[in-house]
Enzyme design. Structure first.
Site, PDB file in Angstrom:
ATOM      1  N   ASP A  44      -3.333   8.064   7.985  1.00  0.00           N
ATOM      2  CA  ASP A  44      -4.229   7.151   8.702  1.00  0.00           C
ATOM      3  C   ASP A  44      -3.376   6.353   9.669  1.00  0.00           C
ATOM      4  O   ASP A  44      -2.278   6.779  10.017  1.00  0.00           O
ATOM      5  CB  ASP A  44      -5.034   6.284   7.712  1.00  0.00           C
ATOM      6  CG  ASP A  44      -4.143   5.390   6.850  1.00  0.00           C
ATOM      7  OD1 ASP A  44      -2.963   5.171   7.211  1.00  0.00           O
ATOM      8  OD2 ASP A  44      -4.636   4.907   5.819  1.00  0.00           O
ATOM      9  N   SER A 103       0.806  -1.224   0.000  1.00  0.00           N
ATOM     10  CA  SER A 103       0.000   0.000   0.000  1.00  0.00           C
ATOM     11  C   SER A 103       0.840   1.276   0.000  1.00  0.00           C
ATOM     12  O   SER A 103       0.350   2.324  -0.416  1.00  0.00           O
ATOM     13  CB  SER A 103      -0.932   0.016   1.216  1.00  0.00           C
ATOM     14  OG  SER A 103      -0.183  -0.089   2.412  1.00  0.00           O
ATOM     15  N   HIS A 158      -0.294   4.966   7.108  1.00  0.00           N
ATOM     16  CA  HIS A 158       0.301   5.532   5.888  1.00  0.00           C
ATOM     17  C   HIS A 158       0.711   6.996   6.039  1.00  0.00           C
ATOM     18  O   HIS A 158      -0.075   7.821   6.495  1.00  0.00           O
ATOM     19  CB  HIS A 158      -0.681   5.377   4.730  1.00  0.00           C
ATOM     20  CG  HIS A 158      -1.065   3.948   4.504  1.00  0.00           C
ATOM     21  ND1 HIS A 158      -2.259   3.415   4.940  1.00  0.00           N
ATOM     22  CD2 HIS A 158      -0.376   2.940   3.947  1.00  0.00           C
ATOM     23  CE1 HIS A 158      -2.288   2.129   4.624  1.00  0.00           C
ATOM     24  NE2 HIS A 158      -1.163   1.813   4.023  1.00  0.00           N
TER      25      HIS A 158
END
Ligand SMILES: *[C@@H]1O[C@H](CO)[C@@H](O)[C@H](O)[C@H]1NC(C)=O
Ligand SMILES: *[C@@H]1O[C@H](CO)[C@@H](O)[C@H](O)[C@H]1NC(C)=O
Ligand SMILES: *[C@@H]1O[C@H](CO)[C@@H](O)[C@H](O)[C@H]1NC(C)=O
Ligand SMILES: *[C@@H]1O[C@H](CO)[C@@H](O)[C@H](O)[C@H]1NC(C)=O
Length: 351
Positions: A326, A39, A329
């Site tokens: 978040d 991610s 990240h």
């Protein structure tokens, strides 16, 4: 410990900034750029998958020129910054100097793939079971299979496999993977059995052995310039801090486990670099900076520490004041700092 490395990083950061010439050249520094990972560099490959690791909605992408694309941050990932870098005030300090972001493998088509493809997938790991409780994801083995398909398509576009292989040997390959093998595997003993099978030392060894096979597969596909990223301190992410830290700044046992991995990975990358004489492999520690160091770095650009943004809450008005977007990240500004450092490492791949 954390502060001992603060100065060299800071100096490196400045050195890299100074070395970036605002160049008028329009040709990119490498003709093609391929990205493998999780991610941290996913440009939206999970958007059509059934998974919790999917973020193609606001407030993700709120500061990205194309809006919410499935990137796990408010703006750009490190792969985006490496591809195209705009300095502050529109002052263009190019990194690799591409005209466009590298397209996601899920939607890349036509001649675009000759300039590169981004295979990264949120939740993915070196191990195939990693991230499975989140749902579908494209594991590193599958990303390599997707790359094999790309190679066939490039061979069709360029006429034959010889031309394709020549082209692929000139590309830059950027790897950012392994964090999920810890946070979405080893450190979730209620869902995964790896921590009952392996000590942290053994786990780092088996992970690096598997990664070694995967990097050798990439070499067999014609890659000759490969940047392999060490892991960031996952024990410092807001999500993991929620476990409690016993008075430390971060969850120390997690960072220690990840450090074992990084140490072994660095040795592996040196071995690969030495054994494949016609290729260059470099280890980049750009991800491995502590929030305390980042605060010091971004203080330079007048940034203060703030609590992280929390998933699915309203976006903070000033994203540039936050390290994390978040639970896991980094924000665009942090990705920019990491990418700038990574670029300094990538320069060592050029002759
Ligand atoms: C492959 O294609 C290139 C460019 O079209 C050509 O120069 C070369 O002779 C071809 N090689 C083979 C083995 O067909
Ligand atoms: C651990 O879990 C995997 C599935 O992820 C399973 O295949 C394996 O047999 C398990 N090993 C042990 C020792 O429980
Ligand atoms: C806190 O310390 C206890 C006792 O040493 C240990 O069992 C626990 O794992 C630690 N927790 C964290 C988050 O480091
Ligand atoms: C990689 O190998 C080259 C020789 O092929 C050597 O000059 C270089 O120093 C090596 N880099 C690292 C980081 O080991």
């Amino acid at each position: 410990m954390a502060f001992a490395t603060q100065m060299p990083l800071f100096v490196l950061f400045l050195a890299v900034l100074i070395s970036l010439q605002p160049s008028a050249q329009s040709a990119p520094q490498v003709p093609c750029f391929f990205i493998f990972g999780d991610s941290l560099v996913d440009p939206g490959n999970n958007n059509q998958l059934t998974t919790l690791a999917k973020v193609n909605y606001l407030p993700y992408g709120i500061d990205f020129p194309l809006g919410p694309t499935g990137r796990f941050t408010n703006g750009r990932t490190t792969a985006d910054v490496l591809a195209i870098f705009y300095g502050n005030n529109g002052c263009a300090a190019e990194l690799l100097g591409f005209d466009n972001y590298i397209p996601p493998s899920a939607s890349a088509q036509g001649k675009d793939i000759i300039k590169g493809v981004n295979y990264a997938s949120g939740g993915a790991g070196i191990r195939s079971e990693t991230g499975q409780i989140l749902g579908e994801r494209i594991t590193l083995d599958e990303q390599l299979l997707n790359h094999k398909l790309t190679i066939s398509r490039i061979a069709n576009l360029l006429g034959n496999h010889t031309s394709a292989k020549d082209h692929l040997g000139t590309c830059l390959y950027y790897f950012v993977i392994g964090s999920n093998d810890y946070i979405n595997n080893y450190f979730l003993p209620q869902y995964y059995n790896t921590s009952s099978i392996y000590t942290p030392e053994e786990y780092a060894t088996v992970l690096v052995q598997q990664y070694s096979q995967q990097l050798k597969t990439l070499y067999s596909f014609g890659a000759r310039k490969v940047s392999v990223s060490g892991l960031g301190p996952v024990g410092c992410t807001p999500q993991e801090l929620g476990r409690g830290t016993n008075g430390s700044a971060c969850v120390d046992f997690m960072n220690k486990a990840v450090q074992l991995f990084n140490d072994k990975l660095k040795i592996l990358v040196e071995e690969l670099n030495n054994s494949f004489k016609d290729a260059k492999f470099i280890y980049s520690s750009a991800m491995d900076i502590r929030p305390s160091e980042l605060i010091a770095l971004v203080d330079v650009s007048i940034m203060r520490t703030k609590p992280p943004m929390i998933l699915r809450q309203k976006p903070c008005p000033v994203r540039a004041l936050h390290l994390f977007y978040d639970g896991f990240h980094p924000t665009d500004i942090v990705n920019k700092i990491i990418a700038t450092t990574a670029y300094g490492d990538i320069l060592k791949l050029s002759p």
